[in-house]
Design a protein around this motif. Structure first.
Motif, short mmCIF file in Angstrom:
data_model
loop_
_atom_site.label_atom_id
_atom_site.label_comp_id
_atom_site.label_asym_id
_atom_site.label_seq_id
_atom_site.Cartn_x
_atom_site.Cartn_y
_atom_site.Cartn_z
N ARG A 37 0.84 -1.21 0.00
CA ARG A 37 0.00 0.00 0.00
C ARG A 37 0.87 1.25 0.00
O ARG A 37 0.67 2.17 -0.79
N LEU A 58 2.90 1.83 -3.19
CA LEU A 58 2.07 2.28 -4.31
C LEU A 58 2.03 3.81 -4.34
O LEU A 58 1.74 4.43 -5.35
N ARG A 59 2.37 4.43 -3.20
CA ARG A 59 2.38 5.89 -3.12
C ARG A 59 3.71 6.45 -3.64
O ARG A 59 3.89 7.65 -3.72
N ALA A 84 3.48 -3.32 -8.81
CA ALA A 84 2.46 -2.27 -9.05
C ALA A 84 1.15 -2.87 -9.55
O ALA A 84 0.08 -2.27 -9.39
N GLU A 85 1.22 -4.07 -10.13
CA GLU A 85 -0.01 -4.73 -10.61
C GLU A 85 -0.92 -5.14 -9.45
O GLU A 85 -2.05 -5.59 -9.66
N GLU A 141 -2.14 -3.05 -7.43
CA GLU A 141 -3.01 -1.91 -7.08
C GLU A 141 -4.49 -2.29 -7.02
O GLU A 141 -5.18 -1.92 -6.06
N PRO A 142 -5.01 -3.09 -7.98
CA PRO A 142 -6.43 -3.47 -7.88
C PRO A 142 -6.77 -4.23 -6.61
O PRO A 142 -7.88 -4.10 -6.07
N ILE A 168 -5.26 -3.81 -3.68
CA ILE A 168 -5.26 -2.81 -2.60
C ILE A 168 -6.52 -1.94 -2.71
O ILE A 168 -7.17 -1.64 -1.69
N GLU A 169 -6.91 -1.60 -3.93
CA GLU A 169 -8.12 -0.78 -4.12
C GLU A 169 -9.35 -1.57 -3.63
O GLU A 169 -10.22 -1.02 -2.95
N ARG A 180 -8.87 4.59 -0.73
CA ARG A 180 -7.49 4.53 -0.24
C ARG A 180 -6.99 5.98 -0.18
O ARG A 180 -7.29 6.78 -1.06
N ARG A 230 -2.35 9.52 -3.07
CA ARG A 230 -0.87 9.39 -3.14
C ARG A 230 -0.24 10.60 -2.44
O ARG A 230 -0.77 11.67 -2.50
N TRP A 265 -4.40 -11.29 -10.26
CA TRP A 265 -2.97 -11.07 -10.05
C TRP A 265 -2.22 -12.40 -10.01
O TRP A 265 -1.13 -12.53 -10.50
#
Lengths: 107, 107
Positions: A29, A32-33, A87-88, A90-91, A93-94, A104, A107, B99
């Motif tokens: 998480r 990703l920022r 980075a893939e 992200e979905p 984490i979303e 979330r 950034r 993923w």
């Protein structure tokens, strides 16, 4: 948990085997920022010990999800960032953010 | 992990605090396929011990994600199913499946 229990045929089981561990998702998480130093991760991951953070980052590196860069400076500077594969996530984490009841944090 | 580390403001941290534990996501994956008995879950979750499965189901019940139904039969029949809140985790499981490299196996 024995390796026998890894259900190779199931993509969910494969993901969970890699992402196991509560701190792992929170490290992702934060990365990703953007690129973070060890100290920055320690302060945003309230309660994590240096050893646990080191172990999580090393495991993520071994899985090809995190890249560690060291700069030849005095004192030495080390930065961590997500690889394209990392980075893939992200979905995921979303989806966790949505389920957890909100967007979330930006950034 | 101390409760102090739970970052109440972050929905991802809240989700991860509830969903912590590798088997938890796999139990949810299986219950997304429909109501299951304890024995059915044990056989689909290769390698899980009865105690761990009992603990995970109880924790999921306490979080309001799983419903346990017992039928007054001989021998007694106990079934587990996701609540509406539990079923809202489908996007998280789908994201993990994507993923992990493939479609989640069909119901």
């Amino acid at each position: 948990m024995t390796s026998r229990c890894i259900d190779d045929t199931c993509p969910v089981a494969r993901s969970v085997a890699i992402l196991d561990g509560r701190w792992t998702m929170l490290v992702i998480r934060d990365l990703l920022r953007g690129t973070r130093r060890f100290s920055e991760l320690r302060s945003s991951l309230d309660g994590i010990s240096p050893k646990t953070l080191t172990d999580r980052l090393r495991a993520l590196e071994e899985h090809g999800l995190v890249e560690r860069r060291q700069y030849a400076e005095i004192p030495p500077r080390v930065e961590y960032s997500l690889t394209a594969r990392g980075a893939e996530l992200e979905p995921v984490i979303e989806a966790l953010a949505t389920w957890g009841g909100g967007e979330r944090s930006l950034r």
